[in-house]
Design a protein around this motif. Structure first.
Motif, mmCIF file in Angstrom:
data_model
loop_
_atom_site.group_PDB
_atom_site.id
_atom_site.type_symbol
_atom_site.label_atom_id
_atom_site.label_comp_id
_atom_site.label_asym_id
_atom_site.label_seq_id
_atom_site.Cartn_x
_atom_site.Cartn_y
_atom_site.Cartn_z
ATOM 1 N N LYS A 38 0.606 -1.252 -0.136
ATOM 2 C CA LYS A 38 -0.010 0.147 -0.166
ATOM 3 C C LYS A 38 1.056 1.164 0.167
ATOM 4 O O LYS A 38 2.050 1.311 0.735
ATOM 5 N N ASN A 42 -3.160 3.124 -0.484
ATOM 6 C CA ASN A 42 -4.028 2.717 -1.777
ATOM 7 C C ASN A 42 -3.029 1.370 -1.919
ATOM 8 O O ASN A 42 -1.914 1.371 -2.112
ATOM 9 N N LYS A 43 -3.645 0.329 -2.658
ATOM 10 C CA LYS A 43 -3.108 -0.950 -2.851
ATOM 11 C C LYS A 43 -2.374 -0.693 -4.181
ATOM 12 O O LYS A 43 -2.900 0.179 -5.083
#
Length: 383
Positions: A38, A42-43
Motif C-alpha cells: 500500500k 492505496n493498494k
C-alpha cells in the motif's frame, strides 16, 4: 531489418573505441523491482524502479588543458525502467521550460584544477549529499528521503536537489570538502505583473569532514518562492512568497562490525508559506552479514508544524517511517535486494497532503491519509 541491425552493430563497434580514445565515459545504473503493498493507503502491485538507486544513462568526459587545468562535462538522462520514459525532473522545472525533458539529472560543463571544480548548467545542489549520512542512501525505503519528499524539503538525494541554470563549486582538501551553488531557477528575465528574475533564485552551501571512520557534514539551502508559473509568471498568493530556508547536520561512524548513520534537519517557511516549519530526524545502521551482504535499516520522524495554507488550522502532525533493505551483491556491479518501507502519516488529512503536492486519488479531503506498507524485490546493475 537485418541490414538495420547490422548497421547499428557496426556503428557501435566504431563509436565505442572513439569514446574511449576521446576520454568520454559511458556510465549509468539500471534498477527495477517488483513492489507490492500500500502507498498512502492505496493498494499497489507492479514493476517500478528506484528501489536502491535511480535508473539513468550518463556521459562524462575531460580534457587536459595544461598547467593542471581540465575541461569537464556531464550529461545524465534519467528514465523510468517500467515504461522507458524520461523522468527525474520535478514538475515545476519541467513545466516552466519548453522542450523535451532530456538530460533530467545533470547537464553541465566546467573547469577543474587544484582549486576544485567550477561548473555551469543543471547540477546537484549540496543537499544531494545528504545520502552520506543515511544508512539507506538514495533508496526508495529511506525514511529521510521519504519524509523529506513528503514535506517538500530540498536537502534530499532526489530531483528537488537538482537545480537549473546554476553555477556550482566543489572542492576537496585533504579531510575537508566544500560545495556551493547559485541557481537562477527557471526565471531568467523580468516579467510583467512585477515579477523579478530573482524571484525564484536558490542558494546552497555544504561543508563535509571525513577522517578515517568518521564523516560529519553541514548543509544549508535557501529557495525563493516570490514567483509561480502556471502558464505565465505571476506573483505567489499573499503568505506564500517567503524564502524557504533549510539546514541539515549529519554524521556517520564505521565501528567495523556496523556503521551508524544519522541526521537532523529543519525547514522554515517551506513552500514559501509563512510559519510552515518542518523538523526531521533519522538514525540507522549498516550491518555486514555474510560476505559482501549487508542489512541496512533506519527509522525517522518528521514534524509538520503551522502554516494555515498547508495545515489548515495551523496545527501539526508527526509522520514517522521505518525502512529496511537486504543487499546481496552478485558481483561488483550487480546487486539483488529485498526491501520494506512503512510510513505512518499520523493525523495528516488528504486536503493537507494535496497542499503538499500529493495526488489524492479520489479521497475525500477531510479523510486521513492511510499508512504506507511496501515490499520490494529487485535487481540493480551499474555500469
Amino acid at each position: 531489418m537485418l541490414k538495420k541491425t547490422l548497421a547499428l552493430s557496426l556503428t557501435s563497434l566504431f563509436c565505442l573505441p572513439a569514446l574511449a580514445q576521446s576520454g568520454i565515459q559511458l556510465y549509468g545504473s539500471v534498477d527495477a523491482s517488483f513492489q507490492y503493498g500500500k502507498e498512502m493507503g492505496n493498494k499497489t502491485a507492479g514493476i517500478d524502479g528506484g528501489g536502491i538507486g535511480d535508473s539513468f544513462l550518463g556521459l562524462r568526459g575531460e580534457e587536459a588543458l595544461g598547467a593542471g587545468l581540465e575541461a569537464v562535462f556531464v550529461l545524465e538522462q534519467g528514465f523510468d525502467i517500467d515504461v522507458g520514459k524520461s523522468c527525474c525532473i520535478n514538475e515545476t522545472d519541467s513545466n516552466a521550460n519548453s522542450g523535451s525533458d532530456l538530460f533530467t539529472q545533470q547537464a553541465y560543463v566546467g573547469l577543474k584544477g587544484a582549486f576544485g571544480q567550477i561548473a555551469l548548467g543543471r547540477q546537484h545542489a549540496p543537499g544531494h549529499l545528504s545520502e552520506l549520512y543515511d544508512a539507506l542512501p538514495d533508496m526508495a525505503v529511506s525514511p529521510q528521503k521519504r519524509l523529506a519528499e513528503l514535506a517538500n524539503l530540498t536537502i534530499v538525494s532526489e530531483d528537488l536537489a537538482r537545480w537549473n541554470n546554476a553555477i556550482g563549486y566543489t572542492g576537496e582538501f585533504e579531510t575537508l570538502g566544500v560545495s556551493a551553488i547559485y541557481s537562477a531557477g527557471n526565471l531568467e528575465t523580468n516579467q510583467a505583473h512585477g515579477i523579478s528574475r530573482t524571484d525564484d533564485d536558490k542558494y546552497g552551501l555544504g561543508l563535509y569532514y571525513e577522517n578515517g571512520p568518521l564523516k560529519v557534514g553541514a548543509i544549508y539551502h535557501a529557495v525563493k518562492y516570490k514567483a509561480q508559473y502556471d502558464g505565465v509568471w505571476n506573483k505567489n498568493p499573499a503568505g506564500e512568497n517567503e524564502t524557504q530556508k533549510e539546514w541539515l547536520l549529519g554524521a556517520t561512524y564505521d565501528f567495523g562490525f556496523a556503521t551508524l548513520a544519522g541526521s537532523w534537519q529543519q525547514g522554515r517557511d517551506v513552500l514559501g508559506v509563512s510559519g510552515f516549519d518542518v523538523h526531521l530526524w533519522q538514525i540507522g545502521l549498516i550491518i555486514p552479514v555474510v560476505g559482501e551482504d549487508t542489512l541496512n535499516l533506519a527509522y525517522g520522524q518528521t514534524k509538520l508544524d503551522g502554516g494555515n495554507a498547508i495545515m489548515g488550522d495551523g496545527g501539526s502532525v508527526k509522520p514517522k517511517s521505518l525502512g529496511v533493505a537486504y543487499l546481496h551483491p552478485l558481483s561488483k556491479r550487480t546487486t539483488v535486494y529485498a526491501a520494506y518501507t512503512w510510513i505512518d502519516h499520523d493525523d495528516l488529512h488528504w486536503n493537507q497532503a494535496t497542499a503538499l503536492g500529493q495526488d489524492d486519488n479520489g479521497h475525500a479531503g477531510d479523510s486521513k491519509v492511510g499508512d504506507t506498507n511496501l515490499f520490494y524485490l529487485g535487481l540493480n546493475h551499474q555500469f
